[in-house]
Write a protein that holds these residues in place. Structure first.
Motif, PDB file in Angstrom:
ATOM      1  N   GLU A  60       0.836  -1.202   0.000  1.00  0.00           N
ATOM      2  CA  GLU A  60       0.000   0.000   0.000  1.00  0.00           C
ATOM      3  C   GLU A  60       0.878   1.262   0.000  1.00  0.00           C
ATOM      4  O   GLU A  60       0.552   2.266  -0.655  1.00  0.00           O
ATOM      5  CB  GLU A  60      -0.927  -0.045   1.227  1.00  0.00           C
ATOM      6  CG  GLU A  60      -1.918   1.095   1.337  1.00  0.00           C
ATOM      7  CD  GLU A  60      -2.961   1.134   0.225  1.00  0.00           C
ATOM      8  OE1 GLU A  60      -3.047   0.172  -0.553  1.00  0.00           O
ATOM      9  OE2 GLU A  60      -3.654   2.164   0.110  1.00  0.00           O
ATOM     10  N   LYS A 333      -5.027  -5.342   2.155  1.00  0.00           N
ATOM     11  CA  LYS A 333      -5.631  -5.422   0.812  1.00  0.00           C
ATOM     12  C   LYS A 333      -6.967  -6.155   0.806  1.00  0.00           C
ATOM     13  O   LYS A 333      -7.910  -5.721   0.172  1.00  0.00           O
ATOM     14  CB  LYS A 333      -4.651  -6.101  -0.149  1.00  0.00           C
ATOM     15  CG  LYS A 333      -5.225  -6.231  -1.558  1.00  0.00           C
ATOM     16  CD  LYS A 333      -4.236  -6.018  -2.643  1.00  0.00           C
ATOM     17  CE  LYS A 333      -4.933  -6.060  -4.001  1.00  0.00           C
ATOM     18  NZ  LYS A 333      -4.109  -5.556  -5.071  1.00  0.00           N
ATOM     19  N   GLU A 474      -9.225  -0.425   0.356  1.00  0.00           N
ATOM     20  CA  GLU A 474      -7.983  -0.350   1.119  1.00  0.00           C
ATOM     21  C   GLU A 474      -7.913   0.902   1.980  1.00  0.00           C
ATOM     22  O   GLU A 474      -8.479   1.927   1.633  1.00  0.00           O
ATOM     23  CB  GLU A 474      -6.790  -0.398   0.152  1.00  0.00           C
ATOM     24  CG  GLU A 474      -6.602  -1.786  -0.398  1.00  0.00           C
ATOM     25  CD  GLU A 474      -6.319  -1.808  -1.872  1.00  0.00           C
ATOM     26  OE1 GLU A 474      -5.737  -0.831  -2.358  1.00  0.00           O
ATOM     27  OE2 GLU A 474      -6.706  -2.780  -2.530  1.00  0.00           O
TER      28      GLU A 474
END
Lengths: 477, 37
Positions: A60, A333, A474
């Motif tokens: 991320e 995720k 997310e």
């Protein structure tokens, strides 16, 4: 403390003293410290800042740099997962040896005890052989311990490292003090520290120093990015990097005394030269050290228990830190609970570990370690520097670090990340390729392809595959 | 077999100790000082 626990591991004990001894003894400290300040600490600052800025797991965090770079985050999280598969096996051996030390079960034939009785080593990697039950039991205990530490998240990790890191240090101080009071210890320490300054002109010594700094600090494994994402918003990032790096180096330096004093003692007892003893890797820990412990005049068993307990504690902190990036990546995720993500990864890790406790396991361990360390980690580090240095606006990351840091980072940092570190890592990579091509292979080609190249390629492909799988909404921490 | 540390090894011992542990103590001191502010 968690970052220190992660950085300090088996490499500090069985790699640093040997590399130092092999590369100019005490003189090696000069290139090592230069490498630490010009590559290790700048890379640590980079990873701490990226994690702190992204406030999420490595995939991320890289996605925040640019959507197309998410795969780098998965890649850097999957590489330590492969390392954990065999690292946990070594932890299991340490755990088993801690129990064996009670009655010095290895006896006087330490080599045959370790290779034949304990591991049941076969003639080569392609001859798998059977699984040894004590090693399997120890492995199960290791994975359950890792699961129990990780499944409740960062709070439990914090509590564990608060105890385990100081305990391991205290144990090593005790071991070093006991070691240097043994007869012959000073001969060993002279081997370790006597400087050979002529070696400083050898470029390989400098590359060895950069390589050791890079591996020792757990760089390019997503670990520091992952841990930094949990740091308080006002955490002093650069100071944390200096503390982590120096604590790691201090441990390596101390380990040299614990190792070489005992090696000196063993050389004296056996009437042979130190150069005739095996002083690196599993041979040091499971053959040379037990031989020396058996010869101790008093409290040999206690010394053995303390030594393997210290190794086990250092290794455990590193082992669960290597699982953390992929676990938190999956958690972020696909919105898995921490428990579910940890259970999944630990189960897959356990299955992957089984090959390393078979009769051919020691060979596979050596092959996978060589490829992942020489190619996997160095490549990830190189890509990390290139993307952050050349694609991302580096001064933005620098100003983020400077916002909370007492020690201000200047433009020198940009220079190191953009030019110097990629240059060093490229050299390390080229040397590894050159060595691979000119050195006659120790193992059959198919074993090198299966154990070496395949995991590196699978991990690389999987990192793209993970990007393609659609995740749930997310978020960040 | 020598039973004492050679002078050059002793110098490297002092050098390593100062950089590793002196440096560590210095940055720990800075961290605690920063926290108290």
């Amino acid at each position: 403390m968690a970052a220190i626990g992660s950085a300090v591991g088996l490499g500090n004990v069985w790699r640093f003293p040997y590399i130092a001894y092999n590369n100019g003894g005490g003189a090696f400290l000069i290139p090592y410290f230069i490498a630490l300040f010009t590559a290790g600490i700048p890379m640590l600052i980079l990873e701490f800042t990226l994690g702190h800025w992204g406030r999420s797991a490595p995939p991320e965090a890289y996605r925040k740099i640019g959507r197309k770079w998410e795969w780098v985050g998965w890649w850097s999280s999957l590489v330590p997962f492969v390392i954990t598969a065999y690292y946990v096996v070594i932890m299991a051996w340490c755990f088993a040896y801690m129990i064996f030390a009670i009655d010095l079960r290895w006896g006087t034939t330490t080599e045959s005890f370790f290779l034949e009785k304990f591991l049941g080593v076969t003639s080569g990697p392609l001859s798998i052989g059977g699984i040894q039950i004590p090693a399997l039991l120890a492995l199960i205990i290791m994975w359950i311990s890792i699961f129990l530490i990780l499944y409740k998240g960062i709070a439990r990790i914090g509590k564990v490292v608060l105890i385990s890191v100081p305990v391991a240090w205290i144990l090593f101080v005790i071991l070093a003090i006991r070691g240097v009071t043994l007869p012959g210890a000073m001969t060993g320490i002279n081997y370790y520290l006597t400087p050979d300054f002529s070696r400083l002109l050898d470029v390989n010594v400098w590359l060895a120093a950069y390589g050791q700094v890079f591996f020792s600090l757990s760089l390019a494994q997503g670990i520091m990015i992952s841990y930094a994402s949990y740091l308080h918003k006002k955490s002093d990032l650069s100071n944390n990097a200096f503390i982590t790096a120096l604590a790691d180096t201090g441990t390596s330096f101390l380990a040299g005394f614990a190792v070489f004093s005992v090696v000196g003692y063993l050389a004296l007892m056996q009437g042979i030269g130190i150069e005739q003893l095996k002083i690196t890797g599993p041979s040091l820990t499971f053959i040379t050290y037990p031989t020396a412990i058996s010869l101790f005049p008093v409290a040999a068993g206690l010394f053995g228990i303390l030594f393997y307990l210290a190794l086990f504690t250092f290794g455990l902190d590193s082992a669960f830190s290597m699982i953390e990036p992929i676990t938190s990546g999956i958690q972020t995720k696909w919105r898995f609970t921490k428990g579910k993500a940890t259970a999944l990864i630990c189960f897959l890790g356990f299955l992957s570990s089984i090959i390393f406790i078979t009769g051919g396991g020691l060979y596979w361990l050596e092959i996978v370690d060589q490829f992942i360390s020489n190619f996997g980690l160095v490549l990830v580090g190189l890509v990390e520097c290139l993307i952050i240095g050349w694609v991302f606006h580096l001064p933005r990351l620098r100003s983020h670090a400077n916002k909370t840091s007492d020690i201000r980072i200047g433009r020198w940092w940009d220079l190191l990340i953009k030019y110097i570190i990629p240059l060093v890592l490229t050299s390390l990579l080229l040397i590894a390729v050159y060595d691979l091509l000119i050195t006659p292979p120790t193992y059959p080609l198919e074993a090198l392809l299966i154990g070496g190249a395949t995991p590196c390629i699978i991990v690389f492909i999987l990192s793209f595959f993970f990007v393609r799988i659609k995740g749930k909404k997310e978020g960040s921490r | 077999m020598t039973e004492s540390l050679s002078l050059s090894a002793l110098i490297m011992f002092i050098f390593g100790t100062i950089v590793c542990y002196g440096g560590l103590l210095y940055f720990l001191y800075r961290a605690f000082k920063g926290r108290r502010k």
